[in-house]
Scaffold this motif. Structure first.
Motif, PDB file in Angstrom:
ATOM      1  N   ILE A  13      39.767  21.453   4.851  1.00 44.60           N
ATOM      2  CA  ILE A  13      40.800  20.577   5.407  1.00 44.60           C
ATOM      3  C   ILE A  13      41.212  21.022   6.804  1.00 44.60           C
ATOM      4  CG2 ILE A  13      43.185  19.785   5.131  1.00 44.60           C
ATOM      5  CD1 ILE A  13      42.703  19.977   2.072  1.00 44.60           C
ATOM      6  N   PHE A  14      41.404  22.326   6.982  1.00 43.52           N
ATOM      7  CA  PHE A  14      41.938  22.871   8.237  1.00 43.52           C
ATOM      8  C   PHE A  14      40.858  23.650   8.981  1.00 43.52           C
ATOM      9  CE2 PHE A  14      45.482  22.614   5.214  1.00 43.52           C
ATOM     10  CZ  PHE A  14      46.342  21.778   5.917  1.00 43.52           C
ATOM     11  N   ARG A  15      39.818  22.977   9.395  1.00 43.26           N
ATOM     12  CA  ARG A  15      38.696  23.675  10.019  1.00 43.26           C
ATOM     13  C   ARG A  15      38.757  23.717  11.538  1.00 43.26           C
ATOM     14  NH1 ARG A  15      35.172  20.111   6.874  1.00 43.26           N
ATOM     15  NH2 ARG A  15      35.754  18.056   7.570  1.00 43.26           N
ATOM     16  N   THR A  16      39.685  22.967  12.145  1.00 41.88           N
ATOM     17  CA  THR A  16      39.807  22.996  13.598  1.00 41.88           C
ATOM     18  C   THR A  16      41.240  23.341  13.992  1.00 41.88           C
ATOM     19  OG1 THR A  16      40.313  20.638  13.744  1.00 41.88           O
ATOM     20  CG2 THR A  16      37.987  21.264  13.906  1.00 41.88           C
ATOM     21  N   GLY A  17      41.411  23.742  15.214  1.00 45.56           N
ATOM     22  CA  GLY A  17      42.727  24.119  15.720  1.00 45.56           C
ATOM     23  C   GLY A  17      42.889  25.627  15.671  1.00 45.56           C
ATOM     24  N   ILE A  21      42.250  28.332  12.493  1.00 48.01           N
ATOM     25  CA  ILE A  21      41.134  29.280  12.587  1.00 48.01           C
ATOM     26  C   ILE A  21      41.665  30.704  12.453  1.00 48.01           C
ATOM     27  CG2 ILE A  21      39.390  30.210  14.169  1.00 48.01           C
ATOM     28  CD1 ILE A  21      39.084  27.239  15.186  1.00 48.01           C
ATOM     29  N   ARG A  22      42.830  30.980  13.065  1.00 45.70           N
ATOM     30  CA  ARG A  22      43.438  32.307  12.950  1.00 45.70           C
ATOM     31  C   ARG A  22      43.903  32.593  11.524  1.00 45.70           C
ATOM     32  NH1 ARG A  22      46.744  33.126  18.668  1.00 45.70           N
ATOM     33  NH2 ARG A  22      44.891  33.658  19.857  1.00 45.70           N
ATOM     34  N   CYS A  23      44.362  31.583  10.807  1.00 49.02           N
ATOM     35  CA  CYS A  23      44.730  31.772   9.402  1.00 49.02           C
ATOM     36  C   CYS A  23      43.502  32.193   8.592  1.00 49.02           C
ATOM     37  CB  CYS A  23      45.317  30.486   8.813  1.00 49.02           C
ATOM     38  SG  CYS A  23      46.960  30.074   9.388  1.00 49.02           S
ATOM     39  N   ALA A  24      42.388  31.523   8.806  1.00 53.02           N
ATOM     40  CA  ALA A  24      41.150  31.884   8.111  1.00 53.02           C
ATOM     41  C   ALA A  24      40.710  33.293   8.493  1.00 53.02           C
ATOM     42  CB  ALA A  24      40.054  30.863   8.419  1.00 53.02           C
ATOM     43  N   GLU A  25      40.890  33.652   9.745  1.00 53.83           N
ATOM     44  CA  GLU A  25      40.555  35.002  10.209  1.00 53.83           C
ATOM     45  C   GLU A  25      41.396  36.046   9.469  1.00 53.83           C
ATOM     46  OE1 GLU A  25      40.862  37.389  14.428  1.00 53.83           O
ATOM     47  OE2 GLU A  25      40.482  35.225  14.507  1.00 53.83           O
ATOM     48  N   LYS A 130      50.628  39.252  -6.342  1.00 54.71           N
ATOM     49  CA  LYS A 130      50.292  39.909  -5.071  1.00 54.71           C
ATOM     50  C   LYS A 130      49.768  38.772  -4.207  1.00 54.71           C
ATOM     51  CE  LYS A 130      48.426  43.935  -5.153  1.00 54.71           C
ATOM     52  NZ  LYS A 130      49.572  44.681  -4.734  1.00 54.71           N
ATOM     53  N   LYS A 131      50.314  38.678  -2.989  1.00 51.95           N
ATOM     54  CA  LYS A 131      49.925  37.556  -2.140  1.00 51.95           C
ATOM     55  C   LYS A 131      49.835  37.971  -0.688  1.00 51.95           C
ATOM     56  CE  LYS A 131      54.698  35.884  -1.909  1.00 51.95           C
ATOM     57  NZ  LYS A 131      55.610  34.815  -2.300  1.00 51.95           N
ATOM     58  N   LEU A 132      49.037  37.225   0.043  1.00 49.60           N
ATOM     59  CA  LEU A 132      48.976  37.350   1.487  1.00 49.60           C
ATOM     60  C   LEU A 132      49.973  36.347   2.042  1.00 49.60           C
ATOM     61  CD1 LEU A 132      47.493  38.483   4.044  1.00 49.60           C
ATOM     62  CD2 LEU A 132      46.051  36.432   3.899  1.00 49.60           C
ATOM     63  N   ILE A 133      50.919  36.842   2.826  1.00 49.13           N
ATOM     64  CA  ILE A 133      51.886  35.977   3.497  1.00 49.13           C
ATOM     65  C   ILE A 133      51.432  35.837   4.940  1.00 49.13           C
ATOM     66  CG2 ILE A 133      54.260  35.731   4.292  1.00 49.13           C
ATOM     67  CD1 ILE A 133      55.112  37.454   1.892  1.00 49.13           C
ATOM     68  N   ILE A 134      51.243  34.601   5.370  1.00 54.55           N
ATOM     69  CA  ILE A 134      50.870  34.325   6.750  1.00 54.55           C
ATOM     70  C   ILE A 134      52.020  33.535   7.372  1.00 54.55           C
ATOM     71  CG2 ILE A 134      49.239  33.167   8.291  1.00 54.55           C
ATOM     72  CD1 ILE A 134      47.153  33.396   6.023  1.00 54.55           C
ATOM     73  N   ARG A 135      52.462  33.965   8.525  1.00 55.77           N
ATOM     74  CA  ARG A 135      53.473  33.217   9.282  1.00 55.77           C
ATOM     75  C   ARG A 135      52.807  32.787  10.582  1.00 55.77           C
ATOM     76  NH1 ARG A 135      57.554  36.765   6.680  1.00 55.77           N
ATOM     77  NH2 ARG A 135      58.260  35.383   5.033  1.00 55.77           N
ATOM     78  N   VAL A 136      52.656  31.480  10.721  1.00 55.08           N
ATOM     79  CA  VAL A 136      51.952  30.930  11.882  1.00 55.08           C
ATOM     80  C   VAL A 136      52.897  30.016  12.659  1.00 55.08           C
ATOM     81  CG1 VAL A 136      50.926  29.004  10.577  1.00 55.08           C
ATOM     82  CG2 VAL A 136      49.825  29.801  12.660  1.00 55.08           C
ATOM     83  N   THR A 137      52.843  30.140  13.976  1.00 52.44           N
ATOM     84  CA  THR A 137      53.738  29.377  14.824  1.00 52.44           C
ATOM     85  C   THR A 137      53.472  27.878  14.725  1.00 52.44           C
ATOM     86  OG1 THR A 137      54.617  29.136  17.046  1.00 52.44           O
ATOM     87  CG2 THR A 137      52.278  29.554  16.887  1.00 52.44           C
ATOM     88  N   VAL A 138      54.539  27.113  14.865  1.00 51.32           N
ATOM     89  CA  VAL A 138      54.391  25.663  14.930  1.00 51.32           C
ATOM     90  C   VAL A 138      54.392  25.200  16.376  1.00 51.32           C
ATOM     91  CG1 VAL A 138      55.389  25.228  12.663  1.00 51.32           C
ATOM     92  CG2 VAL A 138      56.880  25.267  14.662  1.00 51.32           C
ATOM     93  N   GLU A 139      54.667  26.136  17.291  1.00 48.30           N
ATOM     94  CA  GLU A 139      54.613  25.827  18.712  1.00 48.30           C
ATOM     95  C   GLU A 139      53.148  25.747  19.107  1.00 48.30           C
ATOM     96  OE1 GLU A 139      58.770  28.095  19.682  1.00 48.30           O
ATOM     97  OE2 GLU A 139      56.904  29.165  19.989  1.00 48.30           O
ATOM     98  N   ASP A 140      52.882  25.266  20.310  1.00 45.48           N
ATOM     99  CA  ASP A 140      51.490  25.086  20.697  1.00 45.48           C
ATOM    100  C   ASP A 140      50.685  26.354  20.438  1.00 45.48           C
ATOM    101  OD1 ASP A 140      51.674  22.420  21.242  1.00 45.48           O
ATOM    102  OD2 ASP A 140      52.329  22.757  23.292  1.00 45.48           O
ATOM    103  N   ASN A 141      50.192  27.028  21.417  1.00 47.17           N
ATOM    104  CA  ASN A 141      49.380  28.214  21.166  1.00 47.17           C
ATOM    105  C   ASN A 141      49.985  29.472  21.748  1.00 47.17           C
ATOM    106  OD1 ASN A 141      47.351  26.923  19.714  1.00 47.17           O
ATOM    107  ND2 ASN A 141      46.444  26.165  21.595  1.00 47.17           N
ATOM    108  N   TYR A 142      51.186  29.386  22.278  1.00 47.93           N
ATOM    109  CA  TYR A 142      51.803  30.542  22.888  1.00 47.93           C
ATOM    110  C   TYR A 142      53.315  30.335  22.919  1.00 47.93           C
ATOM    111  CZ  TYR A 142      52.179  27.356  26.780  1.00 47.93           C
ATOM    112  OH  TYR A 142      52.468  26.266  27.547  1.00 47.93           O
TER     113      TYR A 142
END
Length: 146
Positions: A13-17, A21-25, A130-142
């Motif tokens: 579902i989320f293969r671009t952006g 991509i950083r979440c998958a990384e 046990k979980k991986l918590i990812i916090r990803v910005t909703v702002e553009d890329n910076y």
């Protein structure tokens, strides 16, 4: 809230952006992660492996959305639009957190599944996972202040 049955579904579902991509990384880096230590990828994503803690209040964010990837066990996650909850601790720009009370939709999540809590929502979790918590910005890329 978006519930995904697997990392494979997430990747389909989320293969671009850049942020996806950083979440998958981050997920692909799980074998190298020490528990309870935050790691970052650029200035737009932080992640950590941790055990679930029972939360008494809903927590919401304005700059980062939460993504949970369940590695072991399972838990109940309760999610609600912030607009349907009562504020008990106002937003802090330093922590990017605000706290609420009320009720929301409860969903049982198990090992291998993923949850995305969107910016207009707040959540609380309880269970034994046990979980991986990812916090990803909703702002553009910076961040504009950098």
């Amino acid at each position: 809230m978006v519930v995904l049955k697997s990392f494979e579904e997430f990747k389909n579902i989320f293969r671009t952006g850049k942020k996806w991509i950083r979440c998958a990384e981050a997920i692909n880096n799980i074998p190298n992660i020490k528990e309870n230590i935050y790691y970052s990828i650029g200035d737009s994503l932080v992640y950590m492996i941790t055990d679930s803690k029972e939360e008494k209040e809903f927590c919401g964010h304005r700059r980062y959305m939460d993504i949970f990837y369940y590695l072991e066990g399972g838990e109940t996650i309760e999610v609600s639009p912030k607009s349907k909850l009562d504020v008990i601790e106002k937003y802090s720009d330093e922590t990017d957190r605000e706290y609420f009370e009320g009720t929301g939709e409860k969903v049982e999540i198990k090992e291998g599944e993923m949850v995305i809590v969107e910016i207009g929502e707040a959540c609380k979790c309880y269970g034994n996972a046990k979980k991986l918590i990812i916090r990803v910005t909703v702002e553009d890329n910076y961040f504009l202040n950098k």
